[in-house]
Design an enzyme around this catalytic site. Structure first.
Site, PDB file in Angstrom:
ATOM      1  N   ALA A 151      19.464  13.107   9.478  1.00 10.81           N
ATOM      2  CA  ALA A 151      19.401  12.064   8.454  1.00 10.81           C
ATOM      3  C   ALA A 151      18.684  10.784   8.895  1.00 10.81           C
ATOM      4  O   ALA A 151      17.748  10.307   8.239  1.00 10.81           O
ATOM      5  CB  ALA A 151      20.821  11.739   8.003  1.00 10.81           C
ATOM      6  N   ASP A 192      24.525  14.058   6.094  1.00 12.78           N
ATOM      7  CA  ASP A 192      23.209  13.784   5.517  1.00 12.78           C
ATOM      8  C   ASP A 192      23.329  12.894   4.289  1.00 12.78           C
ATOM      9  O   ASP A 192      22.360  12.252   3.883  1.00 12.78           O
ATOM     10  CB  ASP A 192      22.526  15.108   5.174  1.00 12.78           C
ATOM     11  CG  ASP A 192      22.378  15.938   6.434  1.00 12.78           C
ATOM     12  OD1 ASP A 192      21.347  15.824   7.093  1.00 12.78           O
ATOM     13  OD2 ASP A 192      23.332  16.660   6.788  1.00 12.78           O
TER      14      ASP A 192
HETATM   15  O1  MRU Z   1      18.604  20.381   8.421  1.00 12.77           O
HETATM   16  P1  MRU Z   1      18.751  19.263   9.389  1.00 12.77           P
HETATM   17  O2  MRU Z   1      18.654  19.667  10.814  1.00 12.77           O
HETATM   18  O3  MRU Z   1      17.900  18.069   9.051  1.00 12.77           O
HETATM   19  O4  MRU Z   1      20.238  18.844   9.098  1.00 12.77           O
HETATM   20  C1  MRU Z   1      20.733  17.654   9.445  1.00 12.77           C
HETATM   21  C2  MRU Z   1      21.720  17.849  10.492  1.00 12.77           C
HETATM   22  O5  MRU Z   1      21.352  17.996  11.623  1.00 12.77           O
HETATM   23  C3  MRU Z   1      23.121  17.860  10.209  1.00 12.77           C
HETATM   24  O6  MRU Z   1      23.493  18.137   8.938  1.00 12.77           O
HETATM   25  C4  MRU Z   1      23.753  16.663  10.842  1.00 12.77           C
HETATM   26  O7  MRU Z   1      25.031  16.999  11.143  1.00 12.77           O
HETATM   27  C5  MRU Z   1      23.728  15.439   9.992  1.00 12.77           C
HETATM   28  S1  MRU Z   1      22.287  14.554  10.158  1.00 12.77           S
HETATM   29  C6  MRU Z   1      22.775  13.284  11.163  1.00 12.77           C
END
Ligand code: MRU
Length: 369
Positions: free
Chosen positions: A56, A249
């Site tokens: 995020a 996210d």
């Molecule tokens: O699909 P991604 O790798 O962009 O997903 C995000 C994540 O890595 C996770 O959902 C995460 O725990 C939250 S983002 C800080």
């Protein structure tokens, strides 16, 4: 954080060349450490969409720099406003779930709207991109300072025996500009000399846990064990998990948490075994417009091929193999929503609050209706 003893952030403006943004291309980790140079908005859209950068906070910082590149292109071609509008649309469409993306693009547009001429807009775009990245790192560091108290308390109860933290996916420094959200309290505990051990969910299908979280914890010397995605419930039942800390996210102002697919199952298991379940996030990951996470948060569906294939390192190179029968269909839901009632608390840059509207708005009163 450190890579081979050297400090890196995940994204930065190239030293001596303000037309180029450099970023760690995460597709090759943990096997190769590759730095990519991005010089156009279109390249930044690709980097976000194809997950050279992900997570995020980092998606938000990349979008901030993407809008700066759009301003540069617009000034050079004499079509600044049109270029900003179209770039904002393509950047926002690059990935749907992480709210940091649209938050960063809108913040850039708002900052530039108040400038008087193209040169001023460009200067503001650069300053804002840098500010978004700086804030992201600073907020994550503060999340660590607040969250470490939770680990300290458990360490005292356990008389110094290692505190076992379970985390899902990668909400580490690779998902932000520095420090990470879920990992920030872990790094703070490690630096304070507390014994801490991390259960790392591998996080199929892209394996952000086994590839990225394990790598960055290892680079920083934090003891950890990679487990299959389904092992967490078993470990919780046996008392081998003291606390779950995950990232998000997008979290509604009512406390519903969208995070990598599988997070909801961990929250259910944690509730059943009385294990505290915390979500760490900077305020840029709150969605102040959405009340009902289950119905309103858009859930990204990615290519089924990511489920059908796995990649790894063999004979000195990265290879990909198919792991399903040739004709089987696959579905690839990227995220799920954990309802607020399953969340013990939210660790933010302003402190820890409960996952409900009243407690969240008490920390962030400027967002009260
Ligand atoms: O699909 P991604 O790798 O962009 O997903 C995000 C994540 O890595 C996770 O959902 C995460 O725990 C939250 S983002 C800080």
């Amino acid at each position: 954080m450190n890579v081979g003893g050297k400090h890196y952030r995940t994204i930065w403006l190239k030293d001596g060349d303000a037309h180029v943004v450099q970023l760690i291309d995460q597709r090759w980790l943990p096997h190769s450490f590759v730095i990519e140079e991005v010089a156009t908005t279109a390249q930044m859209v690709t980097a976000i969409h194809e997950m050279h950068v992900r997570g995020a906070g980092l998606i938000g910082a990349a979008a901030g720099y993407g809008m700066y590149l759009a301003a540069l292109e617009g000034v050079e071609r004499g079509c600044l406003d049109a270029n900003l509008t179209s770039s904002a649309v393509s950047l926002k469409a690059a990935r749907p779930t992480a709210v940091n993306l649209s938050w960063a693009v809108d913040r850039q547009l708002e900052e530039m709207r108040r400038a008087l001429n193209p040169q001023q807009k460009l200067a503001r775009a650069l300053a804002t991109a840098m500010a978004i990245a700086e804030e992201d790192a600073a907020y994550c560091r503060r999340i660590g300072q607040h969250g470490v108290a939770l680990i300290e308390e458990i360490a005292q109860r356990k008389n110094g025996k290692p505190v076992n933290v379970l985390t899902h996916c990668n909400a580490g420094w690779l998902a932000f500009v520095d420090h990470g959200s879920a990992t920030a309290p872990i790094y703070a505990a490690h630096e304070a000399g507390l014994a801490v051990h991390v259960w790392v969910d591998e996080t199929r299908p892209r394996n952000q846990g086994s590839k990225l979280t394990a790598w960055e914890l290892g680079q920083h010397g934090v003891p950890h064990t990679v487990i299959t995605d389904n092992a967490g419930g078993h470990l919780m039942q046996r008392g081998e998990v003291d606390i779950v800390i995950v990232g998000t996210d997008r979290t509604t102002y009512t406390g519903d948490v969208a995070n990598k697919i599988g997070t909801y199952l961990k929250a259910l298991a944690a509730a059943d075994s009385n294990v505290p379940f915390y979500v760490a996030l900077p305020s840029s990951s709150f969605d102040w417009q959405i009340k009902d996470g289950l119905r309103e948060i858009p859930i990204e569906q990615r290519e089924p091929d990511e489920v059908k294939h796995a990649d790894g390192w063999a004979d000195g190179r990265q290879i990909e193999v198919r792991i399903t029968p040739e004709g089987s269909a696959a579905a690839n839901y990227g995220f799920d929503v954990t309802p607020a009632r399953l969340v013990t608390g939210l660790i933010t840059e302003r402190g820890i609050c409960q996952a409900n509207e009243q407690s969240i708005l008490a920390l962030f009163p400027e967002h009260a209706p």
